[in-house]
Design an enzyme around this catalytic site. Structure first.
Site, PDB file in Angstrom:
ATOM      1  N   GLY A  41       0.775  -1.237   0.000  1.00 43.70           N
ATOM      2  CA  GLY A  41       0.000   0.000   0.000  1.00 43.70           C
ATOM      3  C   GLY A  41       0.807   1.288   0.000  1.00 43.70           C
ATOM      4  O   GLY A  41       0.339   2.314  -0.491  1.00 43.70           O
ATOM      5  N   GLU A  95       4.637   4.333   5.781  1.00 43.16           N
ATOM      6  CA  GLU A  95       3.389   3.564   5.822  1.00 43.16           C
ATOM      7  C   GLU A  95       2.274   4.333   5.119  1.00 43.16           C
ATOM      8  O   GLU A  95       2.266   5.567   5.125  1.00 43.16           O
ATOM      9  CB  GLU A  95       2.975   3.314   7.273  1.00 43.16           C
ATOM     10  N   ASP A  96       1.352   3.595   4.555  1.00 41.49           N
ATOM     11  CA  ASP A  96       0.199   4.239   3.931  1.00 41.49           C
ATOM     12  C   ASP A  96      -0.767   4.775   4.978  1.00 41.49           C
ATOM     13  O   ASP A  96      -1.172   5.928   4.936  1.00 41.49           O
ATOM     14  CB  ASP A  96      -0.510   3.273   2.962  1.00 41.49           C
ATOM     15  N   ASP A 155      -3.958   2.486  11.476  1.00 35.27           N
ATOM     16  CA  ASP A 155      -5.347   2.261  11.870  1.00 35.27           C
ATOM     17  C   ASP A 155      -5.345   1.835  13.344  1.00 35.27           C
ATOM     18  O   ASP A 155      -5.266   2.683  14.232  1.00 35.27           O
ATOM     19  CB  ASP A 155      -5.907   1.194  10.910  1.00 35.27           C
ATOM     20  N   LYS A 194      -5.788   7.123  11.111  1.00 37.57           N
ATOM     21  CA  LYS A 194      -7.154   6.988  11.643  1.00 37.57           C
ATOM     22  C   LYS A 194      -7.035   6.877  13.159  1.00 37.57           C
ATOM     23  O   LYS A 194      -7.203   5.806  13.743  1.00 37.57           O
ATOM     24  CB  LYS A 194      -7.818   5.731  11.068  1.00 37.57           C
ATOM     25  N   PHE A 235     -13.284   3.256   5.425  1.00 33.47           N
ATOM     26  CA  PHE A 235     -12.357   2.424   4.667  1.00 33.47           C
ATOM     27  C   PHE A 235     -11.995   3.173   3.400  1.00 33.47           C
ATOM     28  O   PHE A 235     -12.855   3.515   2.591  1.00 33.47           O
ATOM     29  CB  PHE A 235     -12.954   1.056   4.344  1.00 33.47           C
ATOM     30  N   VAL A 236     -10.693   3.450   3.245  1.00 29.14           N
ATOM     31  CA  VAL A 236     -10.249   4.292   2.134  1.00 29.14           C
ATOM     32  C   VAL A 236      -9.400   3.497   1.144  1.00 29.14           C
ATOM     33  O   VAL A 236      -8.734   2.521   1.511  1.00 29.14           O
ATOM     34  CB  VAL A 236      -9.470   5.531   2.636  1.00 29.14           C
ATOM     35  N   ASP A 281      -5.709  -0.409  -1.447  1.00 30.04           N
ATOM     36  CA  ASP A 281      -6.620  -1.246  -2.240  1.00 30.04           C
ATOM     37  C   ASP A 281      -7.829  -1.716  -1.455  1.00 30.04           C
ATOM     38  O   ASP A 281      -7.859  -1.661  -0.220  1.00 30.04           O
ATOM     39  CB  ASP A 281      -5.879  -2.482  -2.758  1.00 30.04           C
ATOM     40  N   ARG A 308      -5.710   0.637  -6.416  1.00 28.58           N
ATOM     41  CA  ARG A 308      -4.366   1.118  -6.042  1.00 28.58           C
ATOM     42  C   ARG A 308      -3.892   2.236  -6.969  1.00 28.58           C
ATOM     43  O   ARG A 308      -3.166   3.127  -6.553  1.00 28.58           O
ATOM     44  CB  ARG A 308      -3.342  -0.018  -6.089  1.00 28.58           C
TER      45      ARG A 308
HETATM   46  P1  5GP Z   1      -3.237  -1.384  11.583  1.00 32.95           P
HETATM   47  O1  5GP Z   1      -2.279  -2.482  11.925  1.00 32.95           O
HETATM   48  O2  5GP Z   1      -2.771  -0.017  12.006  1.00 32.95           O
HETATM   49  O3  5GP Z   1      -4.634  -1.688  12.082  1.00 32.95           O
HETATM   50  O4  5GP Z   1      -3.423  -1.399  10.035  1.00 32.95           O
HETATM   51  C1  5GP Z   1      -2.490  -0.965   9.145  1.00 32.95           C
HETATM   52  C2  5GP Z   1      -2.726  -1.587   7.788  1.00 32.95           C
HETATM   53  O5  5GP Z   1      -4.096  -1.923   7.574  1.00 32.95           O
HETATM   54  C3  5GP Z   1      -2.389  -0.590   6.713  1.00 32.95           C
HETATM   55  O6  5GP Z   1      -1.033  -0.670   6.368  1.00 32.95           O
HETATM   56  C4  5GP Z   1      -3.310  -1.014   5.585  1.00 32.95           C
HETATM   57  O7  5GP Z   1      -2.694  -2.037   4.843  1.00 32.95           O
HETATM   58  C5  5GP Z   1      -4.508  -1.580   6.281  1.00 32.95           C
HETATM   59  N1  5GP Z   1      -5.619  -0.600   6.386  1.00 32.95           N
HETATM   60  C6  5GP Z   1      -6.064   0.025   7.496  1.00 32.95           C
HETATM   61  N2  5GP Z   1      -7.074   0.857   7.222  1.00 32.95           N
HETATM   62  C7  5GP Z   1      -7.260   0.784   5.884  1.00 32.95           C
HETATM   63  C8  5GP Z   1      -8.157   1.443   4.974  1.00 32.95           C
HETATM   64  O8  5GP Z   1      -9.009   2.277   5.319  1.00 32.95           O
HETATM   65  N3  5GP Z   1      -8.031   1.097   3.665  1.00 32.95           N
HETATM   66  C9  5GP Z   1      -7.131   0.174   3.216  1.00 32.95           C
HETATM   67  N4  5GP Z   1      -7.117  -0.062   1.905  1.00 32.95           N
HETATM   68  N5  5GP Z   1      -6.278  -0.448   4.043  1.00 32.95           N
HETATM   69  C10 5GP Z   1      -6.335  -0.148   5.358  1.00 32.95           C
END
Ligand code: 5GP
Length: 179
Positions: free
Chosen positions: A43, A98-99, A102, A130, A151-152, A158, A164
């Site tokens: 991502g 990082e993208d 969350d 987020k 969810f983006v 993706d 993407r």
């Molecule tokens: P975390 O471990 O912080 O919960 O999640 C991080 C990963 O979850 C991100 O690198 C991404 O791959 C995925 N992710 C979290 N939120 C989103 C979202 O809104 N859209 C997408 N496409 N991926 C997300």
């Protein structure tokens, strides 16, 4: 594309913020020692490609892949390495790119895993945050945008492999997500 709820960030806004992030990173870095940017696959690839070109001074690029949601829109909190770095990072200045952050589990895991390898510095740059969804506290040194809980997709992100290559960041309708 009726699964798209709205455009969250247009390409001009993204480009402007990425440029600013590049300036912030440039101001903090060693002007001489190469910075190792670590893009988290898949991502963050598009963000990282734009970001490194906005950072002044020598930058090297490496990649790491960790388990992700797959086609799911809900995190499970368990992370493991799918593809490790090519470079050794001991004694180096490392910037994790990082993208989106969350729950925070992915960045927590990456900081713990890479921190053990003895980098001189280890900072985090995330395009999207987020913050309301955080389950574990993680330090994020550079944040592009704080966004609401949606969810983006787009600009590297993706849903089931799609979107993407979309140049904007879009919020999908919750009812369009199948899991
Ligand atoms: P975390 O471990 O912080 O919960 O999640 C991080 C990963 O979850 C991100 O690198 C991404 O791959 C995925 N992710 C979290 N939120 C989103 C979202 O809104 N859209 C997408 N496409 N991926 C997300």
């Amino acid at each position: 594309m009726d699964e798209v709820q709205r455009i969250l960030l247009r390409r001009e806004a993204i480009a402007k913020r990425v440029q600013e992030l590049g300036e912030e990173v440039s101001a903090d870095r060693s002007p001489t020692d190469p910075l190792l940017a670590v893009a988290i696959l898949r991502g963050a690839v598009i963000f990282a490609a734009d970001l490194v070109r906005e950072i002044k001074g020598p930058v090297e690029l490496d990649f790491m892949a960790v388990s992700s949601y797959g086609n799911h829109s809900v995190s499970h909190g368990e992370v493991h390495v799918l593809k490790d770095l090519t470079e050794e990072i001991a004694g180096r200045d490392v910037l994790l790119v990082e993208d989106i952050v969350d729950t925070g589990h992915t960045v927590r895991f990456l900081l713990d895993t890479l921190g053990k390898r003895g980098p001189r510095s280890l900072r985090v740059c995330a395009l999207l945050d987020k913050a309301d969804r955080r389950e574990v506290e993680v330090p994020i040194d550079y944040v592009g945008f704080r966004i609401p809980d949606a969810f983006v997709v787009g600009y590297g992100l993706d849903y089931a492999g799609r979107f993407r290559n979309h140049p904007e960041i879009l919020a999908l309708r919750p009812e369009a997500l199948t899991s």
